[in-house]
Every structure is written in structure tokens, then in C-alpha cells.
Scaffold this motif. Structure first.
Motif, PDB file in Angstrom:
ATOM      1  N   TYR A 151       0.907  -1.478   0.079  1.00 44.98           N
ATOM      2  CA  TYR A 151       0.329  -0.194   0.030  1.00 44.98           C
ATOM      3  C   TYR A 151       0.713   0.970   0.329  1.00 44.98           C
ATOM      4  CZ  TYR A 151      -3.971  -2.675   1.372  1.00 44.98           C
ATOM      5  OH  TYR A 151      -5.106  -3.337   1.365  1.00 44.98           O
ATOM      6  N   ARG A 152       0.140   2.361  -0.198  1.00 44.76           N
ATOM      7  CA  ARG A 152       1.195   3.261  -0.106  1.00 44.76           C
ATOM      8  C   ARG A 152      -0.096   4.643   0.311  1.00 44.76           C
ATOM      9  NH1 ARG A 152       2.019   4.681  -6.000  1.00 44.76           N
ATOM     10  NH2 ARG A 152       0.197   5.244  -7.534  1.00 44.76           N
ATOM     11  N   GLN A 153       0.928   5.537   1.361  1.00 48.00           N
ATOM     12  CA  GLN A 153      -0.112   6.169   1.642  1.00 48.00           C
ATOM     13  C   GLN A 153       0.495   8.412   0.639  1.00 48.00           C
ATOM     14  OE1 GLN A 153      -0.944   6.864   5.720  1.00 48.00           O
ATOM     15  NE2 GLN A 153      -3.053   7.566   4.894  1.00 48.00           N
ATOM     16  N   ALA A 154       0.031   8.986  -0.483  1.00 48.11           N
ATOM     17  CA  ALA A 154       0.657  10.366   0.317  1.00 48.11           C
ATOM     18  C   ALA A 154      -0.139  10.933   1.393  1.00 48.11           C
ATOM     19  CB  ALA A 154      -0.179  10.502  -1.677  1.00 48.11           C
ATOM     20  N   PRO A 155       0.293  12.690   1.633  1.00 48.28           N
ATOM     21  CA  PRO A 155       0.013  12.810   2.239  1.00 48.28           C
ATOM     22  C   PRO A 155      -1.536  13.386   1.871  1.00 48.28           C
ATOM     23  CG  PRO A 155       2.077  13.836   2.019  1.00 48.28           C
ATOM     24  CD  PRO A 155       2.317  13.035   0.915  1.00 48.28           C
ATOM     25  N   GLY A 156      -1.919  13.441   2.793  1.00 45.54           N
ATOM     26  CA  GLY A 156      -3.719  13.854   2.917  1.00 45.54           C
ATOM     27  C   GLY A 156      -4.494  13.228   2.078  1.00 45.54           C
ATOM     28  N   LYS A 157      -3.930  11.934   1.659  1.00 39.50           N
ATOM     29  CA  LYS A 157      -4.663  11.090   1.157  1.00 39.50           C
ATOM     30  C   LYS A 157      -5.136   9.652   1.822  1.00 39.50           C
ATOM     31  CE  LYS A 157      -3.475  12.383  -3.732  1.00 39.50           C
ATOM     32  NZ  LYS A 157      -3.299  12.216  -4.930  1.00 39.50           N
ATOM     33  N   GLN A 158      -5.534   9.140   1.094  1.00 41.10           N
ATOM     34  CA  GLN A 158      -6.165   8.239   1.517  1.00 41.10           C
ATOM     35  C   GLN A 158      -4.830   6.744   1.259  1.00 41.10           C
ATOM     36  OE1 GLN A 158      -9.722   6.264   0.865  1.00 41.10           O
ATOM     37  NE2 GLN A 158     -11.069   7.894   2.950  1.00 41.10           N
ATOM     38  N   ARG A 159      -4.789   6.066   2.141  1.00 40.04           N
ATOM     39  CA  ARG A 159      -3.999   4.785   1.722  1.00 40.04           C
ATOM     40  C   ARG A 159      -4.609   3.859   0.877  1.00 40.04           C
ATOM     41  NH1 ARG A 159      -1.283   1.816   6.966  1.00 40.04           N
ATOM     42  NH2 ARG A 159      -0.701   3.972   7.080  1.00 40.04           N
ATOM     43  N   GLU A 160      -4.012   3.176  -0.279  1.00 35.08           N
ATOM     44  CA  GLU A 160      -4.476   3.045  -1.383  1.00 35.08           C
ATOM     45  C   GLU A 160      -3.405   1.095  -1.722  1.00 35.08           C
ATOM     46  OE1 GLU A 160      -4.239   4.647  -5.109  1.00 35.08           O
ATOM     47  OE2 GLU A 160      -2.071   5.301  -4.662  1.00 35.08           O
ATOM     48  N   LEU A 161      -4.500   0.912  -2.108  1.00 34.86           N
ATOM     49  CA  LEU A 161      -3.944  -0.582  -2.546  1.00 34.86           C
ATOM     50  C   LEU A 161      -2.863  -0.585  -3.832  1.00 34.86           C
ATOM     51  CD1 LEU A 161      -3.096  -3.439  -2.011  1.00 34.86           C
ATOM     52  CD2 LEU A 161      -4.994  -4.365  -3.407  1.00 34.86           C
ATOM     53  N   VAL A 162      -1.439  -0.817  -3.573  1.00 30.80           N
ATOM     54  CA  VAL A 162      -1.034  -0.892  -4.540  1.00 30.80           C
ATOM     55  C   VAL A 162      -1.009  -2.031  -6.151  1.00 30.80           C
ATOM     56  CG1 VAL A 162       1.741  -0.244  -5.575  1.00 30.80           C
ATOM     57  CG2 VAL A 162       0.515   1.108  -4.248  1.00 30.80           C
ATOM     58  N   ALA A 163      -0.814  -3.262  -5.296  1.00 28.35           N
ATOM     59  CA  ALA A 163       0.117  -4.606  -5.492  1.00 28.35           C
ATOM     60  C   ALA A 163      -0.104  -5.618  -4.788  1.00 28.35           C
ATOM     61  CB  ALA A 163       0.888  -4.265  -5.872  1.00 28.35           C
ATOM     62  N   SER A 164      -0.988  -6.479  -5.372  1.00 28.84           N
ATOM     63  CA  SER A 164      -0.646  -7.932  -3.727  1.00 28.84           C
ATOM     64  C   SER A 164      -0.093  -9.194  -4.854  1.00 28.84           C
ATOM     65  CB  SER A 164      -2.369  -8.054  -3.714  1.00 28.84           C
ATOM     66  OG  SER A 164      -3.495  -8.102  -4.600  1.00 28.84           O
ATOM     67  N   ILE A 165      -0.161  -9.876  -4.093  1.00 31.18           N
ATOM     68  CA  ILE A 165       0.014 -11.426  -4.780  1.00 31.18           C
ATOM     69  C   ILE A 165       0.361 -12.449  -3.639  1.00 31.18           C
ATOM     70  CG2 ILE A 165       3.409 -11.024  -3.557  1.00 31.18           C
ATOM     71  CD1 ILE A 165       3.597 -12.853  -6.107  1.00 31.18           C
ATOM     72  N   THR A 166      -0.322 -13.776  -4.043  1.00 29.56           N
ATOM     73  CA  THR A 166      -0.930 -14.371  -3.161  1.00 29.56           C
ATOM     74  C   THR A 166       0.179 -15.418  -2.991  1.00 29.56           C
ATOM     75  OG1 THR A 166      -1.711 -15.992  -4.871  1.00 29.56           O
ATOM     76  CG2 THR A 166      -3.051 -14.436  -4.054  1.00 29.56           C
ATOM     77  N   GLY A 167       0.191 -16.315  -1.793  1.00 31.11           N
ATOM     78  CA  GLY A 167       0.888 -17.511  -1.524  1.00 31.11           C
ATOM     79  C   GLY A 167       1.667 -18.712  -2.644  1.00 31.11           C
ATOM     80  N   GLY A 183       1.487 -17.176  -5.715  1.00 25.66           N
ATOM     81  CA  GLY A 183       1.655 -15.835  -7.057  1.00 25.66           C
ATOM     82  C   GLY A 183       0.961 -15.384  -7.305  1.00 25.66           C
ATOM     83  N   ARG A 184       0.088 -15.301  -7.557  1.00 20.19           N
ATOM     84  CA  ARG A 184      -1.522 -14.602  -8.210  1.00 20.19           C
ATOM     85  C   ARG A 184      -1.294 -13.093  -7.324  1.00 20.19           C
ATOM     86  NH1 ARG A 184      -7.401 -15.894  -8.339  1.00 20.19           N
ATOM     87  NH2 ARG A 184      -6.482 -17.388  -9.182  1.00 20.19           N
ATOM     88  N   ILE A 185      -1.366 -12.526  -8.634  1.00 20.55           N
ATOM     89  CA  ILE A 185      -0.787 -10.753  -8.367  1.00 20.55           C
ATOM     90  C   ILE A 185      -1.542  -9.873  -9.607  1.00 20.55           C
ATOM     91  CG2 ILE A 185       0.643  -8.889  -9.448  1.00 20.55           C
ATOM     92  CD1 ILE A 185       3.142 -11.365  -9.847  1.00 20.55           C
ATOM     93  N   ASN A 186      -2.186  -8.548  -9.009  1.00 30.33           N
ATOM     94  CA  ASN A 186      -2.885  -7.604  -8.853  1.00 30.33           C
ATOM     95  C   ASN A 186      -2.403  -6.009  -8.390  1.00 30.33           C
ATOM     96  OD1 ASN A 186      -5.928  -9.405  -9.371  1.00 30.33           O
ATOM     97  ND2 ASN A 186      -6.033  -9.846  -8.053  1.00 30.33           N
TER      98      ASN A 186
END
Length: 113
Positions: free
Chosen positions: A36-52, A54-57
């Protein structure tokens, strides 16, 4: 659960960084991991994910520029970030997706124009 992120820094637009996150206190290999990432003044957002397995989003904003990977033998998840843009700046966190509100200290990424 402990999460230790590293690899952030200051880079010019178009540059690259590789983030790492070492996890402990969980059975890492079976857990989907997310960045995840969070910029100043913004909500935390999901950038990428990977399952055990190896499935990726990826978030649309980073697709084709960022690459998530994992090494289950090291209980570590990585985020390779290429062609960075100023809007990628923020604090980057990793987390096991099945856990609620479990975060490390994060690592700061700053991309200058």
C-alpha cells in the motif's frame, strides 16, 4: 506480526527503486501480501498484491511499471518500481492481506519532477 519495509528514497522521475518487506510472526508462504502507499492528505491505497501461489494484482495506476514478487524462503515481499512519477510519492507499507490494520513503519518514496 512484524513487518520491516526498506528500500525507499529520493529519485528523479523516470527512475527506479526496489522496496523490500520482511515479515515475521505469520506463516508467510500461505499469506497474500500487499503493498500500500499513502500520500500526504490522501487515503492509503492498495498498489499491488500477491498470493502465496503467486497470483498478482496491480492498481491501474502502476500496472506495467511496478512488479511485485516474493521469496517465501526469506519471508520477504518485493516491489520493483520503474519509470517512477511524482504521483508515486508517499509512504509505502506492506501487510498480510488477511490481517486487519497490521502495518510496519513504512518506507518513504519521493519522486522529484
Amino acid at each position: 506480526v512484524q513487518l520491516v519495509e526498506s528500500g525507499g528514497g529520493l529519485v528523479q522521475a523516470g527512475g527506479s527503486l526496489r522496496l523490500s518487506c520482511e515479515a515475521s510472526g505469520i506463516i508467510f508462504s500461505i499469506n497474500e501480501m500487499g503493498w500500500y502507499r499513502q500520500a500526504p492528505g490522501k487515503q492509503r491505497e492498495l498498489v499491488a498484491s500477491i498470493t502465496g501461489r503467486g497470483r498478482i494484482n496491480y492498481a491501474v495506476s502502476v500496472k506495467d511499471r511496478f512488479t511485485i514478487s516474493r521469496d517465501n524462503t526469506k519471508a520477504t515481499v518485493y516491489l520493483q518500481m520503474d519509470n517512477l512519477k511524482p504521483e508515486d510519492s508517499g509512504v509505502y507499507y506492506c501487510t498480510p492481506m488477511a490481517y486487519v490494520q497490521v502495518w510496519g513503519q513504512g518506507t518513504q518514496v519521493t519522486v522529484s519532477a
